[in-house]
Write a protein that holds these residues in place. Sequence first.
Motif, PDB file in Angstrom:
ATOM      1  N   UNK A  33      44.919 107.600  90.368  1.00  0.00           N
ATOM      2  CA  UNK A  33      45.677 108.228  91.452  1.00  0.00           C
ATOM      3  C   UNK A  33      46.280 109.544  90.974  1.00  0.00           C
ATOM      4  N   UNK A  34      45.981 110.619  91.692  1.00  0.00           N
ATOM      5  CA  UNK A  34      46.521 111.924  91.304  1.00  0.00           C
ATOM      6  C   UNK A  34      47.994 112.038  91.686  1.00  0.00           C
ATOM      7  N   UNK A  35      48.472 111.215  92.623  1.00  0.00           N
ATOM      8  CA  UNK A  35      49.884 111.242  92.997  1.00  0.00           C
ATOM      9  C   UNK A  35      50.135 111.916  94.335  1.00  0.00           C
ATOM     10  N   UNK A  36      49.348 112.923  94.664  1.00  0.00           N
ATOM     11  CA  UNK A  36      49.504 113.583  95.959  1.00  0.00           C
ATOM     12  C   UNK A  36      48.225 114.327  96.291  1.00  0.00           C
ATOM     13  N   UNK A  93      47.973 117.409  97.119  1.00  0.00           N
ATOM     14  CA  UNK A  93      47.990 118.726  96.483  1.00  0.00           C
ATOM     15  C   UNK A  93      47.491 118.633  95.048  1.00  0.00           C
ATOM     16  N   UNK A  94      47.931 117.586  94.351  1.00  0.00           N
ATOM     17  CA  UNK A  94      47.484 117.403  92.972  1.00  0.00           C
ATOM     18  C   UNK A  94      45.977 117.153  92.938  1.00  0.00           C
ATOM     19  N   UNK A 130      44.151 120.426  93.514  1.00  0.00           N
ATOM     20  CA  UNK A 130      44.214 121.223  92.285  1.00  0.00           C
ATOM     21  C   UNK A 130      43.171 120.731  91.287  1.00  0.00           C
ATOM     22  N   UNK A 156      39.787 122.604  89.847  1.00  0.00           N
ATOM     23  CA  UNK A 156      39.570 122.843  88.423  1.00  0.00           C
ATOM     24  C   UNK A 156      38.203 122.313  87.981  1.00  0.00           C
ATOM     25  N   UNK A 162      55.159 117.467  96.925  1.00  0.00           N
ATOM     26  CA  UNK A 162      53.907 116.837  97.326  1.00  0.00           C
ATOM     27  C   UNK A 162      52.873 117.866  97.727  1.00  0.00           C
ATOM     28  N   UNK A 163      53.271 119.133  97.886  1.00  0.00           N
ATOM     29  CA  UNK A 163      52.272 120.169  98.122  1.00  0.00           C
ATOM     30  C   UNK A 163      52.153 121.092  96.911  1.00  0.00           C
ATOM     31  N   UNK A 164      52.806 120.718  95.793  1.00  0.00           N
ATOM     32  CA  UNK A 164      52.853 121.547  94.585  1.00  0.00           C
ATOM     33  C   UNK A 164      53.165 123.012  94.955  1.00  0.00           C
ATOM     34  N   UNK A 222      49.410 117.684  86.433  1.00  0.00           N
ATOM     35  CA  UNK A 222      49.842 116.397  86.941  1.00  0.00           C
ATOM     36  C   UNK A 222      49.486 115.339  85.908  1.00  0.00           C
ATOM     37  N   UNK A 253      56.758 109.414  88.262  1.00  0.00           N
ATOM     38  CA  UNK A 253      55.655 108.838  89.027  1.00  0.00           C
ATOM     39  C   UNK A 253      55.280 109.741  90.197  1.00  0.00           C
ATOM     40  N   UNK A 254      56.243 110.545  90.667  1.00  0.00           N
ATOM     41  CA  UNK A 254      55.964 111.435  91.791  1.00  0.00           C
ATOM     42  C   UNK A 254      55.048 112.577  91.380  1.00  0.00           C
ATOM     43  N   UNK A 255      54.904 112.827  90.077  1.00  0.00           N
ATOM     44  CA  UNK A 255      53.960 113.849  89.625  1.00  0.00           C
ATOM     45  C   UNK A 255      52.846 113.210  88.803  1.00  0.00           C
ATOM     46  N   UNK A 256      52.571 111.929  89.073  1.00  0.00           N
ATOM     47  CA  UNK A 256      51.423 111.281  88.432  1.00  0.00           C
ATOM     48  C   UNK A 256      51.731 110.592  87.126  1.00  0.00           C
TER      49      UNK A 256
END
Lengths: 320, 649
Positions: free
Chosen positions: A189-192, A194-195, A198, A202, B303-305, B520, B598-601
């Motif tokens: 899971x990338x988390x979001x 947007x991640x 990204x 890449x 959440x949208x970086x 992330x 956890x919110x950034x992976x």
Amino acid sequence: MRGKWIAGAAALGLLTLTGCGAADMTKQGSPYANAAGTKSVTLSVQSWVGARANTAVAQYLLEHELGYRVDTVQVDEVPAWDALSQGRVDAIMEDWGHPEQEKRYVSDKKTVADGGDLGVTGHIGWWVPKYFADAHPDVTDWRNLNKYASQLKTPESRGKGQLLDGSPSYVTHDKALVNNLKLDYQVVFAGSEAAQITQIKQFAKDRKPFLTYWYEPQWLFNEVPMVEVKLPPYSDACGTKGESDPDSVDCAYPTTPLKKFLNADFARKGGDAARFLKNFRWTKRDQNEVAQLMAEDKLPADKAAAKWVKAHPEVWKKWL
Amino acid sequence: MSTTSTTPTLATAPDTARFRALLRRPAARKVLALAVAGLVLAPFAHAAWGSGGWPHALTVSLDGPLRSVGDWIVDNRDSHWLFLYFFGHISNVIIGAVHAVYVVLLALGWAGVTAGAALVAWRAAGVRAAVTAVASFAVCGLLDMWVPTMRTLALMAVAVAASVLVGALLGLAAGLSDRTFRVLRPVLDTMQALPAFAYLLPVVLVFGIGVAPAVLATVVYAAPPMARLTALGLRSTDPGVMEAVESLGATGWQRLVTARLPMARKQLLLGLNQTIMMALSMAVIASVIGADGLGDRVYQALSTVDVGAALAAGIPIVLLAIVLDRTTSGGSDGTPVRRGHPAVGWALAAAAVAGFVLTRSHDWPRGWTVAVTEPVNRAKDWMVDHLYSGIPGIGGTADWAAHYTGWVLDPLRDGLQALPWWGAVLLVAALAWAIGTWRTTLTAVLSLSAIGVLGRWDSAMDTLSQVLAAVAVTLVLGFAVAVAVARSRRTERLLRPVLDVFQTMPQFVYLIPVVALFGVGRAPAAAAAVVYALPAVIRIAGEGLRQADPRAMESSTSMGATGRQQLLQVQFPLARNELLLAVNQAVVLVLSVVIIGALVGGGGLGYEVVFGLARGDLATGLVAGASIACLGLMLDRVTQPTKGARDAR
């Protein structure tokens, strides 16, 4: 001495609590709504960019054409239903199908009302980049995926192939699918979203192979062309089986007409705003246009919405 | 595992005299006892339940019962008396109160609020605080964050008022009765050691998402410091004064109001200050459960970086923290407040009234904003393009993140997950007993076992590996800077404002810049944790090192010790308690950030809480939250130095 105090306080507390009768948990609007004499609408924002595009345009038109103040709160999908039933948000602009919640809140409790179709059809699936599919055409069938597991390995996938997933809140059975189809893959899971975007960009920049959970409509397809991997076809039998036991899913995702939902009270008494939100209906192309302005050109939501609104009066005039 | 670490000492001890000397040290005796116990018990444990991760036979699944409780609540929330006549009212009162404060703030308008804040700051903390307040509110408006700032302020006002009330009542009870004090102290200790994130789910279960549960979670998190410090203040009143007051024939109530409370003023003010800071950090984290305001803007940006938008929302949070901190800490440190000429006050009051009367719009004027989002995002993109990877020689930040993940985090995680469960239990027992008392040891072992019983062993070990790796980095950096601070007054003066600012920021804000730099995953979470925990470590360790007895320092210099020898053989041992406290704080603070990582992976237990919240799967979330609480308790107790040192917190 202290006992008397406590007894007194307890009695007072009980008195104040019972004195004002029953408190309805379904009528608890946000404390920020309708403050200082302005009419306001609270929209729930989901974290993916398509849903943001819907909300941005709805917000822009409500503010500039109908004179409302619009608040947006980020809430994940399932809690958003709960918030909708309690009146803490007024509307969800894009729902990807939550049959359990729909039954509970729309048919049984009647605290949430159907807001009509969004006009966009959503489809979830697994995708590989076109450059990879061109080089290895047989990767687009799930039966051959295990052959490519070693090429799709990453540091986070624990020696297996990586299946890239987005936010944990999205509708996904990927863990069950990997398990039931006996695939040598690890769901990461990338988390979001947007991640995830990204990460995909890449990969694409280095022309590396990848396998990802992804969905349509999505503007990213214009930038990184992708080919869908065929999973065992969706059937109603498989769908109902999956509803009762999510761990048993072994077929592809269904194609879902995306829908809007409103708080039932708001739908009845929301006036122009509720009518407008019910009429809101556009196409995949419209949505992608706004989404790309936001995610790719990095326009703030209101600027992206303004740009689209200026260009397409024929679409939104009839919503008012 | 502790068996292997102690047996060499036994085997290689050249003579019995040295062995006896070793045994005279209490810590060594304790560890030896544990080693013997381990040698005897481990084979049995291995034979009965195996030696991998936590044995499946010893787990209890709470998923079923919790899920049915959750369903029951959702189904009965609109009809059951418990909700209609109890929880519903609590929720309504909170929503009503926040609404009332918010309406007042809007009615005051931007000019009224700014002037009013300046007036309060001036009264409480002097001219400089007033200037800070004016500048900060102006920046909030300039960043186009006026309305979210007012929402956060409204939420804060209600949450802080409730926290202070609850905390003061608890503290009063504990201050006046010894028995209550004894019962309450470990409870408050525990509540402060737990990460804020673990408080969110239980309230969500009952109240759904939104402002009401956010305020309640904030009260639970922020009331303990008020209660602690109130109790502390009341208990430490001068007995001589009390006797004098008593001899004058004062009743208990009079004694409390005329003597004990005024004498505890300093602690009460400090309690208020701490409560406000904790409430602010929680009010921001609570945006995950729909609290709206500035936290929500940061959450949406995360959440949208969108680093630019996150910064625009993060700066007002920091400014709010600074204003509240300066205003409430004024006067609590004993120095008189410098208010300047009384005319300043009249001018401010006049400005407040004029602002209230003149400003028709309650929002910040549309044109007076500075768009920082786009330039910041351009700068971020530049950084990603140029610093992210491929700098010749040193690599880019993404490469560092990959190396940290591959070389440090992965082996540590795999090692911890492969560790036999009884080995982990023994290791924890040994550490806790060597540093603390048998009580702390028992709590630590029970907490660790509870994680296993709840069936979260593997994710807990994942989280633990992240905590340990980040704590190691924090301590190396922190102690190095602390040595510099202790050595030179100038460094300390230069560093103090930086540390001040960093300590007042809520944890959430740290997640933004690290995503831009490290992408992330687990590495950015670790980076955020290190930055968050560093100031506290530098402060405590620096203080400890500086307080080393000057005579001991002098005599060591006269004996020809080099600076290095002096540091290692005099200063460090003398500052043992402070250094242990610094370790303890590092562990607690790092854990709290690793969890929200956890919110950034970041994965691990925090991911399960986020998952539970996002999917409405409260069973998963609650069990993970309970495991986080256990992990926090275990880490706190393992590193807890003997009593006394903690009160310095």
